[in-house]
Motif scaffolding. Structure first.
Motif, PDB file in Angstrom:
ATOM      1  N   GLU A  56      -9.512  -0.121  -3.925  1.00  0.00           N
ATOM      2  CA  GLU A  56      -8.975   0.072  -2.575  1.00  0.00           C
ATOM      3  C   GLU A  56      -7.453  -0.035  -2.576  1.00  0.00           C
ATOM      4  OE1 GLU A  56     -10.147  -2.262   1.195  1.00  0.00           O
ATOM      5  OE2 GLU A  56     -12.026  -1.774   0.121  1.00  0.00           O
ATOM      6  N   VAL A  57      -6.944  -1.029  -3.262  1.00  0.00           N
ATOM      7  CA  VAL A  57      -5.490  -1.216  -3.347  1.00  0.00           C
ATOM      8  C   VAL A  57      -4.880  -0.125  -4.234  1.00  0.00           C
ATOM      9  CG1 VAL A  57      -3.649  -2.810  -4.028  1.00  0.00           C
ATOM     10  CG2 VAL A  57      -5.808  -3.716  -3.102  1.00  0.00           C
ATOM     11  N   ALA A  58      -5.483   0.089  -5.394  1.00  0.00           N
ATOM     12  CA  ALA A  58      -4.911   1.005  -6.391  1.00  0.00           C
ATOM     13  C   ALA A  58      -4.883   2.447  -5.875  1.00  0.00           C
ATOM     14  CB  ALA A  58      -5.709   0.919  -7.690  1.00  0.00           C
ATOM     15  N   ASP A  59      -5.958   2.880  -5.217  1.00  0.00           N
ATOM     16  CA  ASP A  59      -6.031   4.264  -4.748  1.00  0.00           C
ATOM     17  C   ASP A  59      -4.953   4.553  -3.700  1.00  0.00           C
ATOM     18  OD1 ASP A  59      -8.118   4.660  -6.459  1.00  0.00           O
ATOM     19  OD2 ASP A  59      -9.692   4.619  -4.932  1.00  0.00           O
ATOM     20  N   ALA A  60      -4.687   3.568  -2.856  1.00  0.00           N
ATOM     21  CA  ALA A  60      -3.658   3.762  -1.825  1.00  0.00           C
ATOM     22  C   ALA A  60      -2.294   3.934  -2.477  1.00  0.00           C
ATOM     23  CB  ALA A  60      -3.653   2.574  -0.859  1.00  0.00           C
ATOM     24  N   THR A  61      -2.011   3.156  -3.502  1.00  0.00           N
ATOM     25  CA  THR A  61      -0.719   3.270  -4.191  1.00  0.00           C
ATOM     26  C   THR A  61      -0.618   4.611  -4.921  1.00  0.00           C
ATOM     27  OG1 THR A  61      -0.860   0.896  -4.571  1.00  0.00           O
ATOM     28  CG2 THR A  61       0.879   2.074  -5.733  1.00  0.00           C
ATOM     29  N   LEU A  62      -1.702   4.995  -5.584  1.00  0.00           N
ATOM     30  CA  LEU A  62      -1.695   6.274  -6.302  1.00  0.00           C
ATOM     31  C   LEU A  62      -1.429   7.426  -5.323  1.00  0.00           C
ATOM     32  CD1 LEU A  62      -2.204   8.006  -8.860  1.00  0.00           C
ATOM     33  CD2 LEU A  62      -4.619   8.066  -8.197  1.00  0.00           C
ATOM     34  N   ARG A  63      -2.071   7.373  -4.162  1.00  0.00           N
ATOM     35  CA  ARG A  63      -1.874   8.434  -3.167  1.00  0.00           C
ATOM     36  C   ARG A  63      -0.402   8.520  -2.747  1.00  0.00           C
ATOM     37  NH1 ARG A  63      -4.716   6.743   1.168  1.00  0.00           N
ATOM     38  NH2 ARG A  63      -6.476   6.485  -0.271  1.00  0.00           N
ATOM     39  N   ARG A  64       0.216   7.360  -2.511  1.00  0.00           N
ATOM     40  CA  ARG A  64       1.660   7.340  -2.170  1.00  0.00           C
ATOM     41  C   ARG A  64       2.476   8.001  -3.271  1.00  0.00           C
ATOM     42  NH1 ARG A  64       1.374   1.632  -1.095  1.00  0.00           N
ATOM     43  NH2 ARG A  64       2.828   1.217  -2.804  1.00  0.00           N
ATOM     44  N   ALA A  65       2.159   7.689  -4.526  1.00  0.00           N
ATOM     45  CA  ALA A  65       2.939   8.232  -5.648  1.00  0.00           C
ATOM     46  C   ALA A  65       2.752   9.744  -5.753  1.00  0.00           C
ATOM     47  CB  ALA A  65       2.541   7.544  -6.944  1.00  0.00           C
ATOM     48  N   LEU A  66       1.506  10.210  -5.614  1.00  0.00           N
ATOM     49  CA  LEU A  66       1.232  11.651  -5.677  1.00  0.00           C
ATOM     50  C   LEU A  66       1.986  12.384  -4.574  1.00  0.00           C
ATOM     51  CD1 LEU A  66      -2.621  11.480  -6.324  1.00  0.00           C
ATOM     52  CD2 LEU A  66      -0.978  12.605  -7.846  1.00  0.00           C
ATOM     53  N   GLU A  67       1.922  11.839  -3.373  1.00  0.00           N
ATOM     54  CA  GLU A  67       2.586  12.496  -2.241  1.00  0.00           C
ATOM     55  C   GLU A  67       4.093  12.519  -2.444  1.00  0.00           C
ATOM     56  OE1 GLU A  67       1.032  10.563   1.256  1.00  0.00           O
ATOM     57  OE2 GLU A  67      -0.883  11.666   1.070  1.00  0.00           O
ATOM     58  N   ALA A  68       4.629  11.395  -2.927  1.00  0.00           N
ATOM     59  CA  ALA A  68       6.080  11.315  -3.135  1.00  0.00           C
ATOM     60  C   ALA A  68       6.540  12.382  -4.134  1.00  0.00           C
ATOM     61  CB  ALA A  68       6.462   9.919  -3.632  1.00  0.00           C
ATOM     62  N   MET A  69       5.693  12.691  -5.131  1.00  0.00           N
ATOM     63  CA  MET A  69       6.069  13.669  -6.150  1.00  0.00           C
ATOM     64  C   MET A  69       5.756  15.101  -5.721  1.00  0.00           C
ATOM     65  SD  MET A  69       4.965  11.840  -9.740  1.00  0.00           S
ATOM     66  CE  MET A  69       6.157  12.529 -10.896  1.00  0.00           C
TER      67      MET A  69
END
Ligand code: ATP
Ligand code: MG
Length: 329
Positions: A313-326
């Protein structure tokens, strides 16, 4: 509470006394002050060859040892790295902003390939520090407790997170290493110039948490000392005795000064017996509890699955932020 992240590899059939005193005991104490994630880093373990069936068992054994050693899986998140897909995904994103030269400067890779040569090493062993950066960054980690050998990897993690934030906008929390107490460094009983390590050539000088108490006592009574006969801490001249004092201090909670004052003049035999008794008193209940937990692998698997859901739950939210930022989603 501030967020903490740490992990160990499931790369042996048991933790040893060095892992216990140098990591697990300290993690246990930190649970009160941090929101802690403790990982079993199986993706790191496969950077060198592993037998699949053995690896699966070692993951369970390590989980049982974390719990038996005092990690409370209701309070801290105790999970298996490969159960959370985001680790491998973020590792890829981070690898694209890591310089080849920068990765080449990591001393652990150089150390680990000093013997077999870099030609024979896997690319995964080379990119190991980038996966470790992904582990840490996925959880918005503030604090990473590590031994000094891992400090360089946490520095790389800080560099990568700062670089990413600058290039793509604030995405990651920049973590800080907390260097674990170097007094908690335990050395090989037969070769006290080297640290106790699961990759040592023989295990005569290694106390495994799953050794039977009689075997543990025997290993400690056979520890290499010196011929001087005095019991005092002196790393250069008396590495064996100094190591035993450190072990006794860590297992009794008493200071090395206090212990050397008490034992000096008593002879090595009595001293080693006291160390053996203290270590057995500390480890025997941990061993028993580990074996109990391993007797019910289905329950252990259920617990790890539930914790993996919490972690994801925590990790997926961070990954999504990183993908969107890139610009990727
Ligand atoms: P390897 O030799 O493969 O590196 P290891 O025995 O050092 O294996 P790791 O998995 O690298 O084990 O370490 C797990 C944790 O235990 C780390 O936090 C590390 O700092 C700690 N640790 C390992 N060995 C010791 C030791 N001898 N004394 C104190 N802490 C140790
Ligand atoms: Mg190590």
């Amino acid at each position: 509470l501030p967020r903490l992240y740490s992990g160990m590899q499931p790369s042996s059939g048991s933790l040893h006394l060095g892992n216990y005193i140098g990591a697990l005991q300290q993690w246990r104490a930190m649970q009160d002050d941090y929101d802690a994630f403790f990982s079993i880093v199986d993706l790191h373990a496969i950077t060198v060859p592993q037998d699949p069936a053995v690896l699966r068992e070692q993951v369970r054994t390590l989980a049982a040892q974390y719990i038996a050693g005092g990690i409370d899986p209701d309070r801290s998140c105790l999970y298996v790295q490969s159960h959370v897909g985001a680790h491998a995904q973020l590792q890829w994103l981070l690898s694209t902003i890591t310089g080849f030269g920068e990765a080449s400067r990591m001393t652990q890779f150089k150390d680990k390939t000093a013997k077999g040569g870099q030609e024979a090493a896997s690319v995964g062993l080379f990119t190991y520090p980038i996966l470790m950066a992904a582990d840490i960054l996925l959880y918005d980690t503030q604090v990473v407790p590590v031994g000094d050998d891992q400090k360089q990897h946490v520095e790389l993690t800080r560099d990568l997170s700062e670089r990413f934030n600058k290039r793509f906008g604030k995405t990651f929390t920049v973590p800080k290493p907390v260097i674990l107490d170097s007094g908690a460094r335990i050395y090989d009983l037969q070769n006290p110039a080297s640290k106790m390590s699961k990759s040592a050539e023989t295990d005569k000088g290694i106390v495994w948490l799953l050794d039977e108490p009689a075997r543990t006592a025997k290993k400690i009574r056979s520890a290499v000392t010196d011929t001087e006969g005095s019991i005092r801490a002196d790393k250069a001249e008396k590495p064996g005795v100094t190591n035993l004092l450190g072990i006794l201090s860590a297992t009794t909670g008493r200071s090395v000064d206090d212990l050397s004052a008490e034992f000096d003049g008593q002879g090595y035999g009595a001293f080693k017996t006291a160390v053996a008794d203290a270590v057995v008193a500390e480890l025997a209940p941990v061993r028993e509890r580990t074996l109990e937990l391993l007797a019910d692998p289905a329950e252990l698997d259920r617990l790890l699955a539930a914790n993996a859901d919490r972690a994801a739950e925590v990790a997926d939210a961070t990954l999504r932020r990183a993908l969107e930022a890139m610009g990727l989603r």
